[in-house]
Every structure is written in structure tokens, then in C-alpha cells.
Write a protein that holds these residues in place. Structure first.
Motif, PDB file in Angstrom:
ATOM      1  N   LYS A  96      43.733  27.936  25.608  1.00  0.00           N
ATOM      2  CA  LYS A  96      44.181  29.292  25.952  1.00  0.00           C
ATOM      3  C   LYS A  96      44.609  30.046  24.703  1.00  0.00           C
ATOM      4  N   LEU A 100      42.877  33.490  23.521  1.00  0.00           N
ATOM      5  CA  LEU A 100      43.689  34.698  23.419  1.00  0.00           C
ATOM      6  C   LEU A 100      43.771  35.197  21.975  1.00  0.00           C
ATOM      7  N   ASP A 113      50.016  41.609  25.385  1.00  0.00           N
ATOM      8  CA  ASP A 113      49.317  41.129  26.588  1.00  0.00           C
ATOM      9  C   ASP A 113      49.007  39.636  26.472  1.00  0.00           C
ATOM     10  N   ALA A 114      48.578  39.196  25.293  1.00  0.00           N
ATOM     11  CA  ALA A 114      48.276  37.777  25.083  1.00  0.00           C
ATOM     12  C   ALA A 114      49.549  36.937  25.239  1.00  0.00           C
ATOM     13  N   GLU A 116      52.166  37.676  26.967  1.00  0.00           N
ATOM     14  CA  GLU A 116      52.532  37.678  28.387  1.00  0.00           C
ATOM     15  C   GLU A 116      51.715  36.647  29.173  1.00  0.00           C
ATOM     16  N   LYS A 117      50.439  36.519  28.849  1.00  0.00           N
ATOM     17  CA  LYS A 117      49.574  35.551  29.542  1.00  0.00           C
ATOM     18  C   LYS A 117      50.040  34.110  29.302  1.00  0.00           C
ATOM     19  N   LEU A 118      50.646  33.867  28.137  1.00  0.00           N
ATOM     20  CA  LEU A 118      51.153  32.526  27.816  1.00  0.00           C
ATOM     21  C   LEU A 118      52.626  32.343  28.171  1.00  0.00           C
ATOM     22  N   ASN A 119      53.251  33.419  28.658  1.00  0.00           N
ATOM     23  CA  ASN A 119      54.682  33.385  28.982  1.00  0.00           C
ATOM     24  C   ASN A 119      55.536  33.051  27.765  1.00  0.00           C
TER      25      ASN A 119
END
Length: 130
Positions: A96, A100, A113-114, A116-119
Motif C-alpha cells: 500500500k 500510494l 489523501d495518501a 488518510e488512506k493509511l490512517n
């Protein structure tokens, strides 16, 4: 005390079961023979002391992710399955991050945004990109 190299320990005869298990399992781990361990230990339990020694010698911090308080034996197949699952989990996370990072580098998504996708925070993602 004589030091013994684990990879060359097959020639030695150990009379203590725990010591024998530690050397056999570590030797197979170092040689990458996890299937051999599964086959040889599928119906055998090893002592928690032996398991702790294997974990320390092979530097496998996630090998035994169970509560061992009060437990005197454990099954190596279960421990190897835990290790395999942990490796898969880490591999997916690394995949991931790579995807990303490439999307950010290509300008297709923002760093926020990247992240956020990985928290994770933007700062944490930036350090993962390196």
C-alpha cells in the motif's frame, strides 16, 4: 562453555529435549525450511522456555503472539502460522505504501489523501515515502 553455530548443529546429539528442539527449529528457520518445521512438529508441542529461546535466537519478535502466562507447552505450527500471517500483513502494508507513494509522485493524489488512506499523519506518510 563451548559455542555452537546453529546452522552446523545437525552433527551434535543433544540429550535435553528443549535444547534439541531449539537447535533443530532455529537451524530450519535460518535455512528457510518452514515446511520442514511444520512437518516435523505438527503433532508436537514444545516448551515455552524453548519457544522463548527460539524467538530470541531467531530474532522473531512476532512469532508467539499469544498469552503464555501459565502455559507450559505450545504448538510450533500455530506459532509458524502466526508468523506467516504477520508477514502477509506487513507485506500488504508495504505494498500500500509503495502504491500510494507512486500515486503521490505521479501527482494523482495528494500526500494528505495518501496519509488518510493509511490512517497516519502527513508527517508519518512523508517518512514512509523515503
Amino acid at each position: 562453555m563451548n559455542l555452537i553455530e546453529v546452522r552446523d548443529s545437525k552433527q551434535y546429539i543433544f540429550h535435553n529435549k528443549d535444547v534439541k528442539d531449539v537447535f533443530e527449529i532455529c537451524r530450519e528457520i535460518f535455512c528457510g525450511n518452514l515446511d520442514t518445521i511444520r512437518n516435523n512438529y505438527k503433532d508436537k508441542d514444545i516448551s515455552i522456555d524453548a519457544a522463548n529461546a527460539i524467538q530470541a535466537i531467531a530474532n522473531l519478535s512476532s512469532l508467539f503472539e499469544i498469552n503464555t502466562k501459565g502455559v507450559t507447552n505450545m504448538n510450533m505450527c500455530t506459532a509458524l502460522e502466526n508468523l506467516k500471517n504477520e508477514g502477509k500483513k506487513e507485506g500488504k502494508k508495504e505494498g500500500k505504501i509503495e502504491i500510494l507513494t507512486q500515486l503521490v509522485n505521479d501527482g494523482l493524489i495528494s500526500i494528505s489523501d495518501a496519509a488518510e488512506k493509511l490512517n497516519v499523519s502527513v508527517g508519518q506518510f512523508e517518512s514512509l515515502m523515503r
